[in-house]
Design an enzyme around this catalytic site. Sequence first.
Site, short mmCIF file in Angstrom:
data_model
loop_
_atom_site.label_atom_id
_atom_site.label_comp_id
_atom_site.label_asym_id
_atom_site.label_seq_id
_atom_site.Cartn_x
_atom_site.Cartn_y
_atom_site.Cartn_z
N GLU A 83 0.82 -1.21 0.00
CA GLU A 83 0.00 0.00 0.00
C GLU A 83 0.86 1.28 0.00
OE1 GLU A 83 -4.19 -0.76 1.75
OE2 GLU A 83 -2.78 -1.11 3.39
N HIS A 102 -0.62 5.21 8.06
CA HIS A 102 -1.72 4.32 7.71
C HIS A 102 -1.74 3.15 8.68
CE1 HIS A 102 -4.56 1.84 5.69
NE2 HIS A 102 -3.66 0.88 5.48
N HIS A 104 -4.62 0.24 11.00
CA HIS A 104 -5.92 -0.44 11.02
C HIS A 104 -6.47 -0.48 12.45
CE1 HIS A 104 -4.60 -3.01 7.23
NE2 HIS A 104 -4.54 -1.72 7.01
N HIS A 170 -11.35 -1.18 6.73
CA HIS A 170 -9.91 -1.22 6.47
C HIS A 170 -9.13 -0.50 7.58
CE1 HIS A 170 -6.56 -0.39 3.24
NE2 HIS A 170 -6.06 -0.77 4.39
ZN LIG Z 1 -4.11 -1.02 5.04
#
Ligand SMILES: [Zn+2]
Length: 250
Positions: A83, A102, A104, A170
């Site tokens: 990603e 980023h 989760h 996500h």
């Molecule tokens: Zn992710």
Amino acid sequence: MKVEDDLKTRIARACRVLGKMELTRALRGHISARIPGTDRIFVRARGPAENGVRYTTEDEIVEIDLSGQPVAGMPKGLRTPSEIYIHTEIFRARPDVNAVLHLHPPTIVLFTVTGVPLLPIYGAYDPHGLGIALEEPPTFESSVLINTPELGRELAATIGAKRACLMRGHGITTAADSIEEASVVALGLNELATMNYQARALGEPRSISQSDREALMPAMKRLGARGSAPGEPSESVTAEWRFYCRLTGE
Ligand SMILES: [Zn+2]
């Protein structure tokens, strides 16, 4: 210490702090920073040799260009995160951003799964968190991996000029001037989600009044202030961040 070494140290520490604060699922997530004056970034690598977000070491932080390619090869057992385009496309679109995160976080993901809104339910309890709530972070509605430049551009368009966006089923992405600011925005968002969740267990949460929001504006702005130089945290972000570092033994 060289600027590059300092950035690697700060990214690895931020990964460990947020991992210990349980803002992600095990191995999943990464934090990056722009290398000043270049079109390259440092980011946490993934792969069979990794330790997971909570145990990130400096030798797991790698240099990548804005097309998503490694600049000088990869340590054995590590690879560019699939990603990576979350990071590269936000850095391309936002010259004001020097750090992207980023992760989760399970509590926040529950809100994206149910479509329940994150309401601005508190004031003086946490003006920083109120500020994030009032920014109304948008939601990226697809739950796929952001593993192409096109998807990265769609995500960058969703976050727009804001500091955070939710990603349905996500996680979250935050984008800020410094690694530490991107981290405290994520922590504030997580606290907001935790409190909204618990409020819903007790009853029907109520948003605070418009006049209260206006009265709290100066306190909210303090954590959003710029630091002394691009990529450096402001005094109030530094203090907030120091607390979380001490709390987690970092
Ligand atoms: Zn992710």
